[in-house]
Design a protein around this motif. Structure first.
Motif, PDB file in Angstrom:
ATOM      1  N   UNK A   1      52.655  43.178  44.648  1.00 61.11           N
ATOM      2  CA  UNK A   1      53.394  42.135  43.831  1.00 61.11           C
ATOM      3  C   UNK A   1      53.473  40.881  44.677  1.00 61.11           C
ATOM      4  N   UNK A   2      52.514  40.319  45.271  1.00 62.26           N
ATOM      5  CA  UNK A   2      52.533  39.177  46.294  1.00 62.26           C
ATOM      6  C   UNK A   2      51.670  38.193  45.265  1.00 62.26           C
ATOM      7  N   UNK A   3      52.500  37.133  44.497  1.00 60.13           N
ATOM      8  CA  UNK A   3      51.642  36.513  43.781  1.00 60.13           C
ATOM      9  C   UNK A   3      50.505  35.348  44.247  1.00 60.13           C
ATOM     10  N   UNK A   4      51.054  35.131  45.459  1.00 60.49           N
ATOM     11  CA  UNK A   4      50.076  33.986  46.287  1.00 60.49           C
ATOM     12  C   UNK A   4      48.826  34.690  46.407  1.00 60.49           C
ATOM     13  N   UNK A   5      48.830  35.876  47.073  1.00 62.32           N
ATOM     14  CA  UNK A   5      47.872  36.569  47.318  1.00 62.32           C
ATOM     15  C   UNK A   5      46.786  37.085  46.332  1.00 62.32           C
ATOM     16  N   UNK A   6      47.340  37.329  45.034  1.00 61.83           N
ATOM     17  CA  UNK A   6      46.760  37.763  44.008  1.00 61.83           C
ATOM     18  C   UNK A   6      45.973  36.557  43.476  1.00 61.83           C
ATOM     19  N   UNK A   7      46.671  35.375  43.266  1.00 62.67           N
ATOM     20  CA  UNK A   7      45.976  34.206  42.930  1.00 62.67           C
ATOM     21  C   UNK A   7      44.949  33.596  43.739  1.00 62.67           C
ATOM     22  N   UNK A   8      45.298  33.725  45.268  1.00 64.64           N
ATOM     23  CA  UNK A   8      44.088  33.464  45.975  1.00 64.64           C
ATOM     24  C   UNK A   8      42.964  34.238  45.982  1.00 64.64           C
ATOM     25  N   UNK A   9      43.150  35.628  45.598  1.00 60.39           N
ATOM     26  CA  UNK A   9      42.010  36.505  45.474  1.00 60.39           C
ATOM     27  C   UNK A   9      41.304  36.259  44.200  1.00 60.39           C
ATOM     28  N   UNK A  10      41.986  35.744  43.214  1.00 58.04           N
ATOM     29  CA  UNK A  10      41.230  35.407  42.089  1.00 58.04           C
ATOM     30  C   UNK A  10      40.491  34.134  42.316  1.00 58.04           C
ATOM     31  N   UNK A  11      41.210  33.069  42.786  1.00 53.45           N
ATOM     32  CA  UNK A  11      40.412  31.899  43.393  1.00 53.45           C
ATOM     33  C   UNK A  11      39.125  31.860  44.289  1.00 53.45           C
ATOM     34  N   UNK A  12      39.238  33.046  45.236  1.00 51.92           N
ATOM     35  CA  UNK A  12      38.190  33.260  46.038  1.00 51.92           C
ATOM     36  C   UNK A  12      37.124  34.111  45.315  1.00 51.92           C
ATOM     37  N   UNK A  13      37.287  34.787  44.597  1.00 53.48           N
ATOM     38  CA  UNK A  13      36.133  35.337  43.660  1.00 53.48           C
ATOM     39  C   UNK A  13      35.418  34.529  42.535  1.00 53.48           C
ATOM     40  N   UNK A  14      36.315  33.698  41.899  1.00 56.27           N
ATOM     41  CA  UNK A  14      35.773  32.631  40.983  1.00 56.27           C
ATOM     42  C   UNK A  14      35.094  31.525  41.608  1.00 56.27           C
ATOM     43  N   UNK A  15      35.460  31.242  42.920  1.00 51.58           N
ATOM     44  CA  UNK A  15      34.899  30.322  43.866  1.00 51.58           C
ATOM     45  C   UNK A  15      33.409  30.626  44.035  1.00 51.58           C
ATOM     46  N   UNK A  16      33.265  31.827  44.234  1.00 46.33           N
ATOM     47  CA  UNK A  16      31.710  32.171  44.716  1.00 46.33           C
ATOM     48  C   UNK A  16      30.789  31.768  43.246  1.00 46.33           C
ATOM     49  N   UNK A  17      31.167  31.869  42.287  1.00 43.57           N
ATOM     50  CA  UNK A  17      30.581  31.542  40.903  1.00 43.57           C
ATOM     51  C   UNK A  17      30.333  30.186  40.742  1.00 43.57           C
ATOM     52  N   UNK A  18      31.398  29.211  41.022  1.00 44.28           N
ATOM     53  CA  UNK A  18      31.522  27.915  40.776  1.00 44.28           C
ATOM     54  C   UNK A  18      30.629  26.782  41.749  1.00 44.28           C
ATOM     55  N   UNK A  19      30.971  27.076  43.090  1.00 39.28           N
ATOM     56  CA  UNK A  19      30.490  26.291  44.053  1.00 39.28           C
ATOM     57  C   UNK A  19      29.037  26.665  44.652  1.00 39.28           C
ATOM     58  N   UNK A  20      28.146  25.702  44.549  1.00 42.06           N
ATOM     59  CA  UNK A  20      26.757  26.389  45.029  1.00 42.06           C
ATOM     60  C   UNK A  20      26.389  25.510  46.429  1.00 42.06           C
TER      61      UNK A  20
END
Length: 73
Positions: A31-50
């Motif tokens: 239940x660590x919100x910052x780690x959860x959001x960072x994980x979502x950000x890292x996963x979506x980052x790989x789809x967005x940045x080329x």
């Protein structure tokens, strides 16, 4: 649109996505919100940045964010 695949970019996407999945699982179980959001950000980052440079820069920021901002939230 990319016309050819860069092997280094593909490898970086796999590594960063795996770290993001780890952060997501850790954040959800603890239940660590910052780690959860960072994980979502890292996963979506790989789809967005080329671009490899920007990908590594933003990944480092998102990886360090829960540790650096954890004391404030």
């Amino acid at each position: 649109m990319l016309t050819e695949l860069d092997p280094l970019l593909l490898f970086a996407n796999i590594v960063i996505g795996s770290i993001g999945a780890g952060y997501f699982i850790y954040g959800k179980r603890q239940s660590h919100l910052l780690a959860l959001l960072a994980g979502i950000g890292l996963i979506t980052l790989t789809f967005i940045v080329t671009d490899l440079g920007w990908l590594c820069l933003w990944a480092l920021v998102l990886i360090a964010a829960p540790k650096l901002l954890g004391q404030y939230f």
